[in-house]
Write a protein that holds these residues in place. Structure first.
Motif, PDB file in Angstrom:
ATOM      1  N   VAL A  51       0.826  -1.202   0.000  1.00 38.16           N
ATOM      2  CA  VAL A  51       0.000   0.000   0.000  1.00 38.16           C
ATOM      3  C   VAL A  51       0.869   1.264   0.000  1.00 38.16           C
ATOM      4  O   VAL A  51       0.483   2.300  -0.543  1.00 38.16           O
ATOM      5  CB  VAL A  51      -0.972  -0.023   1.195  1.00 38.16           C
ATOM      6  CG1 VAL A  51      -0.259   0.160   2.511  1.00 38.16           C
ATOM      7  CG2 VAL A  51      -2.059   1.017   1.055  1.00 38.16           C
ATOM      8  N   ARG A  54       1.873   2.054  -3.453  1.00 38.46           N
ATOM      9  CA  ARG A  54       0.707   2.522  -4.205  1.00 38.46           C
ATOM     10  C   ARG A  54       0.463   4.014  -3.937  1.00 38.46           C
ATOM     11  O   ARG A  54       0.098   4.764  -4.827  1.00 38.46           O
ATOM     12  CB  ARG A  54      -0.527   1.703  -3.811  1.00 38.46           C
ATOM     13  CG  ARG A  54      -1.392   1.365  -4.999  1.00 38.46           C
ATOM     14  CD  ARG A  54      -2.512   0.422  -4.620  1.00 38.46           C
ATOM     15  NE  ARG A  54      -2.027  -0.843  -4.106  1.00 38.46           N
ATOM     16  CZ  ARG A  54      -2.677  -1.561  -3.172  1.00 38.46           C
ATOM     17  NH1 ARG A  54      -3.817  -1.124  -2.673  1.00 38.46           N
ATOM     18  NH2 ARG A  54      -2.201  -2.703  -2.764  1.00 38.46           N
ATOM     19  N   TYR A 132      -6.398  -8.800 -11.785  1.00 34.99           N
ATOM     20  CA  TYR A 132      -7.138  -7.546 -12.026  1.00 34.99           C
ATOM     21  C   TYR A 132      -7.438  -7.338 -13.504  1.00 34.99           C
ATOM     22  O   TYR A 132      -8.315  -6.593 -13.867  1.00 34.99           O
ATOM     23  CB  TYR A 132      -6.330  -6.338 -11.539  1.00 34.99           C
ATOM     24  CG  TYR A 132      -5.956  -6.390 -10.088  1.00 34.99           C
ATOM     25  CD1 TYR A 132      -6.934  -6.366  -9.103  1.00 34.99           C
ATOM     26  CD2 TYR A 132      -4.622  -6.463  -9.707  1.00 34.99           C
ATOM     27  CE1 TYR A 132      -6.592  -6.411  -7.776  1.00 34.99           C
ATOM     28  CE2 TYR A 132      -4.268  -6.496  -8.367  1.00 34.99           C
ATOM     29  CZ  TYR A 132      -5.257  -6.475  -7.413  1.00 34.99           C
ATOM     30  OH  TYR A 132      -4.910  -6.524  -6.099  1.00 34.99           O
ATOM     31  N   ALA A 433     -11.541  -8.654   9.286  1.00 35.28           N
ATOM     32  CA  ALA A 433     -12.257  -7.484   8.770  1.00 35.28           C
ATOM     33  C   ALA A 433     -12.007  -7.369   7.279  1.00 35.28           C
ATOM     34  O   ALA A 433     -10.919  -7.673   6.810  1.00 35.28           O
ATOM     35  CB  ALA A 433     -11.764  -6.233   9.476  1.00 35.28           C
ATOM     36  N   TRP A 434     -13.017  -6.960   6.580  1.00 37.29           N
ATOM     37  CA  TRP A 434     -12.844  -6.650   5.158  1.00 37.29           C
ATOM     38  C   TRP A 434     -12.725  -5.146   4.997  1.00 37.29           C
ATOM     39  O   TRP A 434     -13.413  -4.399   5.688  1.00 37.29           O
ATOM     40  CB  TRP A 434     -14.050  -7.135   4.337  1.00 37.29           C
ATOM     41  CG  TRP A 434     -14.111  -8.606   4.132  1.00 37.29           C
ATOM     42  CD1 TRP A 434     -15.094  -9.443   4.574  1.00 37.29           C
ATOM     43  CD2 TRP A 434     -13.178  -9.441   3.436  1.00 37.29           C
ATOM     44  NE1 TRP A 434     -14.821 -10.732   4.202  1.00 37.29           N
ATOM     45  CE2 TRP A 434     -13.657 -10.765   3.504  1.00 37.29           C
ATOM     46  CE3 TRP A 434     -11.982  -9.211   2.758  1.00 37.29           C
ATOM     47  CZ2 TRP A 434     -12.982 -11.841   2.925  1.00 37.29           C
ATOM     48  CZ3 TRP A 434     -11.312 -10.275   2.199  1.00 37.29           C
ATOM     49  CH2 TRP A 434     -11.811 -11.572   2.274  1.00 37.29           C
ATOM     50  N   GLY A 435     -11.871  -4.719   4.074  1.00 32.06           N
ATOM     51  CA  GLY A 435     -11.755  -3.295   3.788  1.00 32.06           C
ATOM     52  C   GLY A 435     -13.027  -2.806   3.103  1.00 32.06           C
ATOM     53  O   GLY A 435     -13.887  -3.602   2.732  1.00 32.06           O
ATOM     54  N   GLN A 445     -16.249 -12.157  -5.060  1.00 27.25           N
ATOM     55  CA  GLN A 445     -15.058 -12.668  -4.378  1.00 27.25           C
ATOM     56  C   GLN A 445     -15.387 -13.272  -3.005  1.00 27.25           C
ATOM     57  O   GLN A 445     -14.833 -14.285  -2.616  1.00 27.25           O
ATOM     58  CB  GLN A 445     -14.045 -11.528  -4.218  1.00 27.25           C
ATOM     59  CG  GLN A 445     -12.770 -11.986  -3.548  1.00 27.25           C
ATOM     60  CD  GLN A 445     -11.901 -10.808  -3.103  1.00 27.25           C
ATOM     61  OE1 GLN A 445     -12.163  -9.661  -3.426  1.00 27.25           O
ATOM     62  NE2 GLN A 445     -10.868 -11.113  -2.356  1.00 27.25           N
TER      63      GLN A 445
ATOM     64  N   GLN B  40      -1.771 -13.299  -0.682  1.00 25.87           N
ATOM     65  CA  GLN B  40      -2.455 -12.458   0.315  1.00 25.87           C
ATOM     66  C   GLN B  40      -2.553 -11.022  -0.181  1.00 25.87           C
ATOM     67  O   GLN B  40      -3.540 -10.348   0.022  1.00 25.87           O
ATOM     68  CB  GLN B  40      -1.683 -12.460   1.618  1.00 25.87           C
ATOM     69  CG  GLN B  40      -1.937 -13.664   2.464  1.00 25.87           C
ATOM     70  CD  GLN B  40      -1.025 -13.666   3.663  1.00 25.87           C
ATOM     71  OE1 GLN B  40      -0.725 -12.631   4.217  1.00 25.87           O
ATOM     72  NE2 GLN B  40      -0.569 -14.830   4.046  1.00 25.87           N
ATOM     73  N   ALA B  41      -1.443 -10.578  -0.797  1.00 28.27           N
ATOM     74  CA  ALA B  41      -1.442  -9.202  -1.315  1.00 28.27           C
ATOM     75  C   ALA B  41      -2.558  -9.042  -2.337  1.00 28.27           C
ATOM     76  O   ALA B  41      -3.187  -7.995  -2.431  1.00 28.27           O
ATOM     77  CB  ALA B  41      -0.098  -8.876  -1.935  1.00 28.27           C
ATOM     78  N   ILE B  42      -2.821 -10.113  -3.090  1.00 27.35           N
ATOM     79  CA  ILE B  42      -3.901 -10.037  -4.068  1.00 27.35           C
ATOM     80  C   ILE B  42      -5.250 -10.035  -3.358  1.00 27.35           C
ATOM     81  O   ILE B  42      -6.132  -9.238  -3.651  1.00 27.35           O
ATOM     82  CB  ILE B  42      -3.833 -11.240  -5.038  1.00 27.35           C
ATOM     83  CG1 ILE B  42      -2.509 -11.227  -5.815  1.00 27.35           C
ATOM     84  CG2 ILE B  42      -5.020 -11.230  -5.989  1.00 27.35           C
ATOM     85  CD1 ILE B  42      -2.258 -12.486  -6.600  1.00 27.35           C
ATOM     86  N   ARG B  43      -5.397 -10.935  -2.381  1.00 25.05           N
ATOM     87  CA  ARG B  43      -6.696 -11.080  -1.736  1.00 25.05           C
ATOM     88  C   ARG B  43      -7.026  -9.986  -0.734  1.00 25.05           C
ATOM     89  O   ARG B  43      -8.147  -9.542  -0.624  1.00 25.05           O
ATOM     90  CB  ARG B  43      -6.786 -12.429  -1.045  1.00 25.05           C
ATOM     91  CG  ARG B  43      -7.018 -13.555  -2.004  1.00 25.05           C
ATOM     92  CD  ARG B  43      -6.763 -14.872  -1.313  1.00 25.05           C
ATOM     93  NE  ARG B  43      -7.608 -15.042  -0.157  1.00 25.05           N
ATOM     94  CZ  ARG B  43      -7.293 -15.841   0.862  1.00 25.05           C
ATOM     95  NH1 ARG B  43      -6.155 -16.471   0.879  1.00 25.05           N
ATOM     96  NH2 ARG B  43      -8.114 -15.980   1.863  1.00 25.05           N
ATOM     97  N   PHE B  44      -6.016  -9.617   0.041  1.00 28.17           N
ATOM     98  CA  PHE B  44      -6.304  -8.702   1.145  1.00 28.17           C
ATOM     99  C   PHE B  44      -5.687  -7.328   0.969  1.00 28.17           C
ATOM    100  O   PHE B  44      -5.546  -6.593   1.925  1.00 28.17           O
ATOM    101  CB  PHE B  44      -5.798  -9.300   2.462  1.00 28.17           C
ATOM    102  CG  PHE B  44      -6.381 -10.638   2.766  1.00 28.17           C
ATOM    103  CD1 PHE B  44      -7.684 -10.753   3.215  1.00 28.17           C
ATOM    104  CD2 PHE B  44      -5.637 -11.783   2.585  1.00 28.17           C
ATOM    105  CE1 PHE B  44      -8.226 -11.995   3.488  1.00 28.17           C
ATOM    106  CE2 PHE B  44      -6.180 -13.027   2.860  1.00 28.17           C
ATOM    107  CZ  PHE B  44      -7.473 -13.141   3.313  1.00 28.17           C
ATOM    108  N   GLY B  45      -5.275  -6.961  -0.218  1.00 23.15           N
ATOM    109  CA  GLY B  45      -4.528  -5.714  -0.371  1.00 23.15           C
ATOM    110  C   GLY B  45      -3.245  -5.915   0.390  1.00 23.15           C
ATOM    111  O   GLY B  45      -2.736  -7.022   0.440  1.00 23.15           O
ATOM    112  N   SER B  46      -2.750  -4.929   1.049  1.00 23.91           N
ATOM    113  CA  SER B  46      -1.513  -5.141   1.782  1.00 23.91           C
ATOM    114  C   SER B  46      -1.771  -5.223   3.263  1.00 23.91           C
ATOM    115  O   SER B  46      -0.864  -5.251   4.059  1.00 23.91           O
ATOM    116  CB  SER B  46      -0.557  -4.014   1.482  1.00 23.91           C
ATOM    117  OG  SER B  46      -1.158  -2.832   1.885  1.00 23.91           O
ATOM    118  N   GLY B  57      -8.864  -5.917   5.050  1.00 26.07           N
ATOM    119  CA  GLY B  57      -9.026  -5.079   3.881  1.00 26.07           C
ATOM    120  C   GLY B  57      -8.732  -5.788   2.579  1.00 26.07           C
ATOM    121  O   GLY B  57      -7.669  -6.333   2.408  1.00 26.07           O
ATOM    122  N   ILE B  58      -9.684  -5.781   1.704  1.00 26.04           N
ATOM    123  CA  ILE B  58      -9.417  -6.290   0.371  1.00 26.04           C
ATOM    124  C   ILE B  58      -9.079  -5.100  -0.499  1.00 26.04           C
ATOM    125  O   ILE B  58      -9.309  -3.957  -0.113  1.00 26.04           O
ATOM    126  CB  ILE B  58     -10.621  -7.040  -0.226  1.00 26.04           C
ATOM    127  CG1 ILE B  58     -11.874  -6.161  -0.148  1.00 26.04           C
ATOM    128  CG2 ILE B  58     -10.841  -8.347   0.469  1.00 26.04           C
ATOM    129  CD1 ILE B  58     -12.995  -6.643  -1.003  1.00 26.04           C
TER     130      ILE B  58
END
Lengths: 538, 344
Positions: A51, A54, A132, A433-435, A445, B40-46, B57-58
C-alpha cells in the motif's frame, strides 16, 4: 405549479454547488510533508505490491482515466476522451497529444499496450497483478495516440481495469534486466516526479513541469505543492510527536489517538484534527461461521449468535461510540445497502431461536445440547483470531454466550498460521475485517459459491444459489441503476442468512493537518482530497 | 594453539551446516511462504491481521479470484516448484559463489539489502560497545574498591533500576520528554535531511545528535551487566593472595589496584570482546522501529513476518559466521591476556 417545479428543479441543480470544489486560485508552491506509515520495499510499477508504494505511485503515475473525488464519475487523465462500444466490450481511448513521461518522451498507444502486455509476460514477474486484468482479452494500437481494449466478457468492472492501468514508458521498462534494478526509481507520466528515495529516510517528489495537467483547466487548483516529502514513521507516538513539532503536515489517525492522545496545545493551534464523514466505503469486522460445520448450518443458530453479540456496549466501551453497527456485508451508507435493520443484542430472542433449532440444556449443566446423528452434542466452538487487539471484544462476547449456555473458546494465532487454517477451512468460527472495497462493489469474491475453494475469499463456504444467480446477473449488467437494484437484493439476502455476525462500520475518518495547510473542504465526498490542498501564505 | 585454531575453524563447517539446515527447514515448515504472501497481497490488499472493526481489507479493484495458473507462475518465479532439499542444495551452491539470492520483498540481491542496512546497525553496535566499556570498567572498579559503601549501594540500585526498564518504555519516555517537550534531540532518524550539505564537523555533530537517545536505549541493559561483572571480578582478584602480598610489600593502593589487580580482573571482561563481531549485525527491532532507524533488527523481523526466506538465510549465515569467529577471537584474547592458558 410550473413555477414551483422550476424552483425545485433549480434548487436541485444548485445543490451540487454546496459540495466541495477545488480552489482554482489556490496558491502554488511549498513543500508538503506527510507520513506514509511505512517504507515501500520497492516502487517498481509492475512488481510492487504494498500500500505504501501505491501511495507513491498515485502521485507519480497516471492511468488513462480516474474517478472524481466528489462525483465518482470517470474523468479524463492520460486519455482526453474514450468511446465504449454498444456491447460494452470494446473501449477505445484517445491519448492526449501533450502527455509526456518524466524522461520527456511522449505517451503513445504503444506504451499503453506494453504496460498491459508486461503484466502477462512471465519475465516481468507480475503474476500478482494478473487477476485484475484477466477480464481484458487484448490491447491493440490503432494509431500512435489511439488504443483499443477488448474485454473477454461483459463484466461491469472491465472498463475500470482498462482505465486505471498504470501506463509506463516502453522505452524505459522493456529491458527487463535493467528495469528490475529500478526499485527506487519510477518513470511514469504523473503530476510529480520521484526525485529522491533514501532508504530508511524519505522519498521526495517534485512537481513535473511538463505534466499535461499544468495547463489544463480541468486540473486547476490541484497538485499545488512544488515538492512533497514522504516519511516512513511506523510508531504512532513518534508520528504524533513529529506532528506536534511541526514536522508533518498531514497524518491519518485512529480513534484512540484522536480521543486520547491529542489534547491541549499545540493541538487546535498549530496542528488541527478533523473528524469527517464521507461516502468512501468503510471497512467492517465480522465473525464468520464455518458452514462446513454442522453446528452453523441452521440459520436460527447463526441469528441467535448475532443476537448475543452486544455491539452497542462494545461500541461504547472500546470505540468511544464512534462506530456504526454494521447491518450486513456492505458499507452502511453505500447506495447498494438495502437498509435492513442491524441485528440487535437480544439474549431472550437468541434463547428462543436456539430452542427452535433444538438446542436446550436438558441436563442442566449450563451448556446447551442437542442430539445430532444419535449422539448428544454440546454447544461448543472455538473462535480463531489473528490480532490481540480484538481479545477484549470477544472476552465480553464469551461471557454473554456463556450465560446463554454456549461455550466459546478463544484462540489467538499468528497471521500466517491463522491464514493456513482459514484457507483450509479448518476452523469453527473466525474473526477478521474486510476493507471498504469499491464504491461500486462486486460481491463475487466473498459471497459467490465459486469462491468457496481452497485459498478463496469465501472461506466460510457460504452457498446460496439465489445469491449466486443474482451476483452473476449483476456482474454483466452495465446499467448502474439495475445493478444497484440487483445487488441490494443480494446484500439483503446475505444479511438475512447471517453467515457472519457483522460488527462495526467506521462512521468517521480521523486525520490531522498542520495549520499551514489550506483546503477547500474538510473532505470531499469520496476521499479527504489532499490533492486539492495548498500552503497558506505565511 | 595453531592446531587448536585450525581445529576450531574446521569445526565451524559442520556447525554452519547444522545451523543453516535447521533454519532452512524451520522457515519452510512454518505456515505461509513468499507465494502465499503474494496471494495475500492479491486477496487482502496489503493489510494484515484485521480484527474487530478495522484492519484487514481487500483491494478495491473488484474480482480477485486467483487461478491455478497464477499460483503455478508464482511458484516458478520463486523456485518453489522444486523440493526442499533441492532448494537447500541450490542455496549452498549459490553461497559458494557468495550469491545469497534475491530478496522477495525488495526484489534486490540479499547482499545489497543487508549492506544497505548495515551502516545503521554497525554504527550503533560499535558506539554502544565502546561506550559501554569506557563507562563500565572504571565504574565497576570503583564499585569494587568501595564495596559495601554507600557509593556501591546507590549505584547498584540505580543499575538494577535501569536494567529493569524495558527499552520500549524508556524509548517512548525519551522521545516524549527530551525530543518532544524539551526539544533537545531529534525524534528519530539517522541523520538530518540536509546532511549531505553539511561540513565534515557538521556531519559528525549531526550524527552524534541523532545518536544520543537511541544509544541510551541500546546500552541500558548491557551497561548494568558489564558494570556488575567488572565489580565482582575485581572483588575476586582483590581478595586473592598476590594482591594481599602486594599490599604487604607496602605498595600504594593505586599501584596495587591498577597495576596488579586490574589486569587480572579484566580477563573475564576482555574475553567478551569477541562479541565485537556481533556489533556488525547489532540491531534491535523495538529501538529501530521507535527511532525510525533502518537497521538489521527491523529487517530481520520483517523478513520473518513476510517469509522472505533468502534474507532470513542471509542474515542467519552472516550472523552465525560472525558469532563463531567471535568465539575463536575470544579464545585468542584469552591466551594473549593470560599466558597460563593453553588450548591444546
Amino acid at each position: 405549479m410550473k413555477g414551483l417545479l422550476a424552483l425545485l428543479l433549480s434548487s436541485a441543480l444548485t445543490a451540487p454547488a454546496l459540495a466541495a470544489a477545488p480552489n482554482a486560485n489556490a496558491p502554488k508552491g511549498g513543500n508538503f510533508v506527510f507520513n506514509l506509515g511505512g517504507e515501500p520495499p520497492t516502487v517498481h510499477p509492475i512488481t510492487a505490491t504494498d500500500v505504501y508504494s501505491r501511495n507513491v505511485q498515485n502521485y507519480v503515475c497516471d492511468g488513462l482515466a480516474t474517478r472524481d473525488a466528489e462525483t465518482y464519475e470517470w474523468k479524463p487523465r492520460l486519455a482526453e476522451k474514450w468511446d465504449i462500444s454498444k456491447d460494452n466490450k470494446v473501449f477505445t481511448f484517445h491519448i492526449r497529444k501533450d502527455a509526456v513521461f518524466h524522461d520527456g518522451t511522449p505517451v503513445t498507444a504503444d506504451d499503453v499496450k506494453f504496460s498491459f502486455d508486461a503484466i502477462f509476460e512471465p519475465k516481468y514477474e507480475a503474476a500478482h497483478l494478473r487477476p485484475y486484468f484477466e477480464g481484458i482479452a487484448k490491447v491493440e494500437v490503432l494509431d500512435p495516440k489511439t488504443v483499443r481494449f477488448t474485454a473477454k466478457d461483459l463484466y461491469f468492472n472491465n472498463f475500470e481495469s482498462a482505465a486505471t492501468l498504470t501506463v509506463i514508458p516502453k522505452k524505459v521498462y522493456s529491458d527487463v534486466e535493467k528495469s528490475k534494478k529500478m526499485n527506487r526509481q519510477l518513470i511514469c507520466a504523473g503530476p510529480y516526479v520521484l526525485s529522491k528515495f533514501d532508504r530508511g529516510q524519505l522519498i521526495t517528489l517534485k512537481k513535473f513541469d511538463k505534466w499535461y495537467g499544468n495547463n489544463d483547466a480541468a486540473f486547476k487548483g490541484m497538485y499545488n505543492f512544488d515538492t512533497i516529502t514522504l516519511r516512513f514513521y511506523k510508531d504512532e507516538n513518534v508520528e504524533l510527536e513529529r506532528a506536534k513539532k511541526g514536522e508533518l503536515d498531514y497524518l491519518d489517525m485512529r480513534v484512540e489517538a484522536f480521543m486520547k492522545k491529542t489534547e491541549g496545545a499545540p493541538w487546535g493551534k498549530t496542528i488541527l484534527k478533523h473528524k469527517v464523514e464521507n461516502s468512501a466505503p468503510k471497512s467492517y469486522g465480522f465473525i464468520g461461521w464455518n458452514f462446513r460445520k454442522e453446528l452453523f448450518q441452521d440459520r436460527n443458530v447463526r441469528v441467535a449468535l448475532a443476537h448475543l453479540l452486544n455491539r452497542e456496549e462494545m461500541n461504547k466501551k472500546f470505540r468511544y461510540g464512534m462506530s456504526d453497527l454494521a447491518n450486513g456485508a456492505i458499507y452502511l451508507r453505500s447506495e447498494y445497502n438495502p437498509g435492513n435493520k442491524a441485528i440487535e443484542f437480544n439474549p431472550k430472542k437468541a434463547q428462543e431461536l436456539l430452542a427452535k433449532a433444538g438446542w436446550t440444556d436438558t441436563d442442566k449443566n449450563g451448556v446447551l445440547e442437542k442430539t445430532v446423528n444419535g449422539k448428544k452434542t454440546e454447544f461448543k466452538f472455538t473462535l480463531i483470531y489473528p490480532s490481540k487487539d480484538v481479545e477484549k471484544y470477544y472476552t465480553m462476547y464469551r461471557e454473554d454466550l456463556k450465560k446463554a449456555g454456549i461455550d466459546m473458546e478463544l484462540k489467538y494465532l499468528e497471521w500466517n498460521s491463522f491464514l493456513k487454517l482459514v484457507d483450509e477451512g479448518n476452523f469453527d468460527a473466525v474473526t477478521m475485517a474486510w476493507g471498504g472495497g469499491s464504491v461500486d462493489p462486486d460481491p463475487k469474491q466473498i459471497w459467490h459459491s465459486a469462491s468457496a475453494v481452497v485459498g478463496g475469499s469465501n472461506f466460510i463456504a457460504y452457498k446460496n444459489p439465489e445469491v449466486d444467480k443474482l451476483i452473476d446477473e449483476a456482474r454483466v449488467e452495465p446499467n448502474k441503476a439495475k445493478r444497484v437494484a440487483a445487488l441490494k437484493k443480494v446484500y439483503a439476502k446475505i444479511a438475512e442468512d447471517a453467515p457472519y455476525a457483522f460488527l462495526f462500520n467506521d462512521k468517521y475518518a480521523f486525520y490531522a493537518n498542520s495549520s499551514r495547510m489550506g483546503m477547500p473542504a474538510e473532505t470531499f465526498k469520496y476521499e479527504i482530497g489532499r490533492d486539492y490542498w495548498w500552503l497558506k501564505a505565511q | 594453539m595453531i592446531v587448536y585454531l585450525i581445529r576450531r575453524l574446521l569445526l565451524m563447517i559442520p556447525t554452519f551446516f547444522g545451523i543453516t539446515v535447521l533454519t532452512f527447514v524451520l522457515i519452510n515448515l512454518a505456515p505461509g511462504s513468499p507465494i502465499e504472501q503474494k496471494l495475500q497481497a492479491i486477496r487482502f490488499g496489503s493489510a494484515g491481521g484485521g480484527g474487530g472493526g478495522g484492519g484487514g481489507g481487500i483491494n478495491t479493484r473488484g474480482d480477485t479470484s486467483v487461478n491455478e495458473e497464477v499460483i503455478e507462475a508464482l511458484k516458478k518465479q520463486y523456485g518453489f516448484d522444486k523440493p526442499l532439499h533441492e532448494r537447500y542444495i541450490i542455496w549452498v551452491k549459490n553461497l559458494a559463489r557468495l550469491d545469497f539470492g534475491e530478496s522477495f520483498t525488495y526484489q534486490e540481491p540479499v547482499i545489497d539489502v543487508i549492506k544497505s542496512k548495515l551502516p545503521v546497525s554497525l554504527s550503533f553496535g560499535i558506539a554502544s560497545l565502546i561506550l559501554t566499556y569506557i563507562v563500565c570498567i572504571p565504574l565497576g572498579v570503583r564499585k569494587a574498591i568501595k564495596a559495601g559503601a554507600s557509593f556501591d549501594r546507590v549505584t547498584t540500585i540505580l543499575l538494577n533500576l535501569t536494567y529493569s526498564i524495558p527499552p520500549l518504555v524508556l524509548g517512548i519516555f525519551l522521545i516524549v520528554v527530551f525530543a518532544g517537550k524539551l526539544n533537545m534531540f531529534p525524534i528519530g532518524g539517522f541523520q538530518s535531511d540536509d546532511y549531505e550539505s553539511l561540513t565534515t564537523m557538521g556531519k559528525i555533530l549531526d550524527r552524534a545528535h541523532h545518536f544520543v537517545l537511541p544509544l541510551i536505549c541500546y546500552m541500558i541493559g548491557g551497561f548494568t551487566e558489564l558494570s556488575i561483572l567488572m565489580r565482582n571480578s575485581m572483588l575476586d582478584v582483590v581478595k586473592s593472595d598476590f594482591v594481599r602480598t602486594a599490599r604487604a610489600k607496602g605498595l600504594s593502593e593505586k599501584v596495587v589496584i591498577f597495576k596488579h589487580a586490574l589486569r587480572n580482573a579484566l580477563i573475564p571482561i576482555a574475553t567478551g570482546l569477541g562479541g565485537f563481531f556481533g556489533a556488525f549485525l547489532a540491531g534491535s527491532l523495538i529501538i529501530e522501529q521507535m527511532f525510525n532507524l533502518d537497521g538489521i533488527g527491523l529487517l530481520g523481523y520483517q523478513s520473518v513476518l513476510s517469509r522472505d526466506y533468502n534474507v532470513i538465510m542471509g542474515i542467519t549465515f552472516i550472523s552465525s559466521l560472525l558469532l563463531m569467529l567471535g568465539r575463536v577471537f575470544s579464545d585468542i584474547i584469552y591466551v594473549l591476556i593470560d599466558p597460563r592458558i593453553d588450548f591444546k
